[in-house]
Design a protein around this motif. Structure first.
Motif, PDB file in Angstrom:
ATOM      1  N   ARG A   1     -52.146  -1.490  89.585  1.00 26.27           N
ATOM      2  CA  ARG A   1     -50.780  -1.616  89.045  1.00 26.27           C
ATOM      3  C   ARG A   1     -50.792  -2.482  87.778  1.00 26.27           C
ATOM      4  NH1 ARG A   1     -47.222  -3.773  93.905  1.00 26.27           N
ATOM      5  NH2 ARG A   1     -45.579  -3.542  92.343  1.00 26.27           N
ATOM      6  N   SER A   2     -51.858  -2.350  86.996  1.00 26.35           N
ATOM      7  CA  SER A   2     -52.033  -3.181  85.806  1.00 26.35           C
ATOM      8  C   SER A   2     -50.871  -3.058  84.826  1.00 26.35           C
ATOM      9  CB  SER A   2     -53.335  -2.802  85.088  1.00 26.35           C
ATOM     10  OG  SER A   2     -54.447  -3.025  85.917  1.00 26.35           O
ATOM     11  N   GLU A   3     -50.359  -1.840  84.655  1.00 29.71           N
ATOM     12  CA  GLU A   3     -49.292  -1.621  83.676  1.00 29.71           C
ATOM     13  C   GLU A   3     -48.039  -2.433  84.000  1.00 29.71           C
ATOM     14  OE1 GLU A   3     -51.155   0.686  84.921  1.00 29.71           O
ATOM     15  OE2 GLU A   3     -52.063   1.764  83.221  1.00 29.71           O
ATOM     16  N   GLU A   4     -47.876  -2.831  85.263  1.00 33.97           N
ATOM     17  CA  GLU A   4     -46.674  -3.548  85.679  1.00 33.97           C
ATOM     18  C   GLU A   4     -46.725  -5.043  85.365  1.00 33.97           C
ATOM     19  OE1 GLU A   4     -45.415  -2.606  89.725  1.00 33.97           O
ATOM     20  OE2 GLU A   4     -46.621  -0.762  89.642  1.00 33.97           O
ATOM     21  N   VAL A   5     -47.873  -5.535  84.897  1.00 36.85           N
ATOM     22  CA  VAL A   5     -47.990  -6.973  84.632  1.00 36.85           C
ATOM     23  C   VAL A   5     -47.555  -7.342  83.211  1.00 36.85           C
ATOM     24  CG1 VAL A   5     -49.938  -7.077  86.225  1.00 36.85           C
ATOM     25  CG2 VAL A   5     -50.385  -7.022  83.757  1.00 36.85           C
ATOM     26  N   VAL A   6     -47.366  -6.368  82.338  1.00 39.14           N
ATOM     27  CA  VAL A   6     -47.044  -6.649  80.935  1.00 39.14           C
ATOM     28  C   VAL A   6     -45.653  -7.260  80.807  1.00 39.14           C
ATOM     29  CG1 VAL A   6     -46.733  -5.637  78.637  1.00 39.14           C
ATOM     30  CG2 VAL A   6     -48.536  -4.788  80.142  1.00 39.14           C
ATOM     31  N   ASP A   7     -45.544  -8.261  79.954  1.00 40.09           N
ATOM     32  CA  ASP A   7     -44.269  -8.926  79.678  1.00 40.09           C
ATOM     33  C   ASP A   7     -43.201  -7.883  79.330  1.00 40.09           C
ATOM     34  OD1 ASP A   7     -42.144 -10.476  78.805  1.00 40.09           O
ATOM     35  OD2 ASP A   7     -43.335 -11.701  77.426  1.00 40.09           O
ATOM     36  N   PRO A   8     -42.118  -7.806  80.113  1.00 39.43           N
ATOM     37  CA  PRO A   8     -41.078  -6.803  79.847  1.00 39.43           C
ATOM     38  C   PRO A   8     -40.379  -6.994  78.505  1.00 39.43           C
ATOM     39  CG  PRO A   8     -40.362  -8.380  81.526  1.00 39.43           C
ATOM     40  CD  PRO A   8     -41.814  -8.627  81.294  1.00 39.43           C
ATOM     41  N   LYS A   9     -40.590  -8.138  77.856  1.00 41.37           N
ATOM     42  CA  LYS A   9     -39.960  -8.373  76.556  1.00 41.37           C
ATOM     43  C   LYS A   9     -40.756  -7.779  75.393  1.00 41.37           C
ATOM     44  CE  LYS A   9     -37.218 -12.462  77.653  1.00 41.37           C
ATOM     45  NZ  LYS A   9     -36.820 -13.816  77.213  1.00 41.37           N
ATOM     46  N   ILE A  10     -41.913  -7.195  75.708  1.00 40.97           N
ATOM     47  CA  ILE A  10     -42.685  -6.508  74.673  1.00 40.97           C
ATOM     48  C   ILE A  10     -42.087  -5.116  74.502  1.00 40.97           C
ATOM     49  CG2 ILE A  10     -44.930  -5.565  74.029  1.00 40.97           C
ATOM     50  CD1 ILE A  10     -46.253  -7.806  75.552  1.00 40.97           C
TER      51      ILE A  10
ATOM     52  N   THR B   1     -45.010  -9.084  69.354  1.00 40.95           N
ATOM     53  CA  THR B   1     -45.428  -7.749  69.763  1.00 40.95           C
ATOM     54  C   THR B   1     -46.806  -7.820  70.416  1.00 40.95           C
ATOM     55  OG1 THR B   1     -46.529  -7.326  67.652  1.00 40.95           O
ATOM     56  CG2 THR B   1     -44.168  -6.778  67.800  1.00 40.95           C
ATOM     57  N   TRP B   2     -47.243  -6.702  70.956  1.00 46.55           N
ATOM     58  CA  TRP B   2     -48.575  -6.669  71.569  1.00 46.55           C
ATOM     59  C   TRP B   2     -49.648  -7.001  70.525  1.00 46.55           C
ATOM     60  CZ3 TRP B   2     -50.780  -6.699  76.204  1.00 46.55           C
ATOM     61  CH2 TRP B   2     -52.141  -6.399  76.297  1.00 46.55           C
ATOM     62  N   ASP B   3     -49.550  -6.410  69.346  1.00 42.81           N
ATOM     63  CA  ASP B   3     -50.543  -6.670  68.295  1.00 42.81           C
ATOM     64  C   ASP B   3     -50.560  -8.139  67.898  1.00 42.81           C
ATOM     65  OD1 ASP B   3     -51.268  -4.051  68.311  1.00 42.81           O
ATOM     66  OD2 ASP B   3     -50.392  -3.525  66.376  1.00 42.81           O
ATOM     67  N   ILE B   4     -49.390  -8.746  67.777  1.00 41.38           N
ATOM     68  CA  ILE B   4     -49.312 -10.166  67.417  1.00 41.38           C
ATOM     69  C   ILE B   4     -49.951 -11.010  68.506  1.00 41.38           C
ATOM     70  CG2 ILE B   4     -47.716 -12.114  67.178  1.00 41.38           C
ATOM     71  CD1 ILE B   4     -45.849 -10.257  65.624  1.00 41.38           C
ATOM     72  N   ARG B   5     -49.692 -10.677  69.754  1.00 41.56           N
ATOM     73  CA  ARG B   5     -50.261 -11.445  70.871  1.00 41.56           C
ATOM     74  C   ARG B   5     -51.781 -11.338  70.893  1.00 41.56           C
ATOM     75  NH1 ARG B   5     -45.812 -11.781  75.652  1.00 41.56           N
ATOM     76  NH2 ARG B   5     -43.993 -11.304  74.360  1.00 41.56           N
ATOM     77  N   MET B   6     -52.293 -10.148  70.612  1.00 42.35           N
ATOM     78  CA  MET B   6     -53.745  -9.987  70.583  1.00 42.35           C
ATOM     79  C   MET B   6     -54.353 -10.779  69.420  1.00 42.35           C
ATOM     80  SD  MET B   6     -54.452  -8.301  73.255  1.00 42.35           S
ATOM     81  CE  MET B   6     -53.002  -9.127  73.956  1.00 42.35           C
ATOM     82  N   ASN B   7     -53.652 -10.831  68.303  1.00 41.65           N
ATOM     83  CA  ASN B   7     -54.128 -11.595  67.152  1.00 41.65           C
ATOM     84  C   ASN B   7     -54.124 -13.098  67.457  1.00 41.65           C
ATOM     85  OD1 ASN B   7     -54.922 -11.715  64.266  1.00 41.65           O
ATOM     86  ND2 ASN B   7     -52.990 -12.818  64.049  1.00 41.65           N
TER      87      ASN B   7
END
Length: 373
Positions: free
Chosen positions: A284-293, A155-161
């Motif tokens: 277009r920053s929002e478009e760079v996020v991994d679609p699997k999140i 998840t996003w939180d796990i990735r940030m950790n």
């Protein structure tokens, strides 16, 4: 649901597929009570080649859990049941035993929760082997680029950790040791994960151990294409600022789910840094996020971590922040992100309460009106 990741025909899991047989164990441990000798370095253990061969079922192919520029890594189980990772170093230039032990001591004394712990070593004949704690949940490369299904367990939180954990481990190497240790080979394949998704940086110190002037190491570093700082081509030397650059690339990889260089992508998207800078520049920053999140971050949280990554890959090495500063930026961002989510949640609860109160008030008003009639 348990995820299993297949990468380069290797299955990464916590299960051991090869252990020493009873006869092998008896043959090298005698009575069964004789363990590895304590080394004379003041830390760790000295293991015999026979012990490590038994632990890894003869360094068999099915126990291989990783291969890289430095050597081959095997899963193993010691006589006391301890699961270990045994790295059989290749191209070690036949270092003298004393030279090898002195360099290994530097790595062996390092202790940090975000660094893979070195338990001991083996020096026998031409063999040079290192014995590490076994981290049983694969590496970051497998979990980002492997077949994990449509929704990533990261998840996003796990990735940030994970990013924060890596930063703390590297800050310890750069700023907590004297002399400092420069990793020189930061990449997703060198970030191991435990069952709680905590990051464990591996392979630190090995470039120095095997000789940074070795053409073999230079070739290997060039092989980590996409992570190497641009000034490397000019100086031929990797240093602390080079680690920062590689760390920035790794942040981008974790956020986007993309490889640093991917020739299968359309023109303009091949190089991760160039593509991401273009996307940010075009708002277009929002478009760079991994679609699997499954649950993407807020716009503010995303932009903050992207800013950290972009600062790390500044073409001017002197403008890149130190790892300690990066931790401050990440922790502040993490705090702001939590506060932001809490504020959003509180607003949501307040809206619900106000709605309920309004509905209650309207209901009460209607009730009074009915009574007046």
């Amino acid at each position: 649901m348990e995820h299993r990741v297949v990468f380069s025909d290797r299955v990464s899991s916590g299960e051991s597929r090869g252990t020493a047989s009873a006869s092998e164990t008896a043959s090298y441990s005698g009575s069964g009570n004789v363990g590895p000798e304590v080394s004379h370095l003041g830390w760790g253990r000295w293991y015999t080649l026979r012990e490590l061969e038994a632990a890894t079922n003869g360094l068999c192919e099915e126990n291989v859990i990783g291969e890289g520029g430095y050597g081959i890594v095997y899963r193993g189980v010691l006589t006391d049941g301890t699961k270990v990772a045994v790295k059989n170093l290749l191209n070690n230039r036949g270092q003298a035993e004393k030279e090898f032990k002195v360099e290994v001591e530097v790595i062996g004394r390092v202790r940090h929760k975000n660094l893979v712990r070195l338990l001991g070593y083996c020096v026998e004949g031409a063999y040079r082997m290192l014995v590490y704690d076994f981290v049983d949940n694969g590496n970051l490369e497998q979990w980002i680029h492997g077949d994990v299904g449509d929704v990533s367990p990261l998840t996003w939180d796990i990735r940030m950790n994970i990013i924060l954990g890596m930063a703390k481990g590297l800050a310890y190497l750069h700023e907590g040791l004297e002399p400092k240790v420069v990793h020189r080979d930061i990449k997703s394949g060198n970030i191991l994960l435990d069952r709680q998704w905590n990051a464990k940086v591996s392979d630190f110190g090995l470039a120095k151990l095997l000789g940074s002037d070795s053409s073999y190491v230079t070739t290997r570093v060039m092989g980590a294409f996409g992570y190497v700082a641009p000034e490397y081509a000019c100086t031929g030397m990797l240093n602390e600022k080079s680690d920062i650059y590689s760390f920035g690339i790794l942040i981008m990889e974790i956020i986007t789910g993309r490889n640093p260089v991917d020739y299968s992508r359309p023109q303009g998207e091949t190089n991760l840094v160039d593509w991401l800078k273009t996307m940010v520049g075009n708002r277009r920053s929002e478009e760079v996020v991994d679609p699997k999140i499954a649950e993407p971050p807020s716009s503010k949280a995303l932009k903050r971590v992207l800013l950290v990554a972009l600062r790390c890959v500044d073409p001017d090495a002197n403008k890149r922040p130190k790892m300690g500063h990066i931790i401050h930026m990440l922790e502040a961002e993490d705090s702001l992100y939590r506060d932001e989510r809490r504020t959003t949640r509180d607003h949501g609860n307040r809206d619900k309460q106000e709605t309920a109160a309004t509905e209650s008030g309207e209901s009460g008003s209607r009730h009074h009106q009915q009574k007046l009639r």
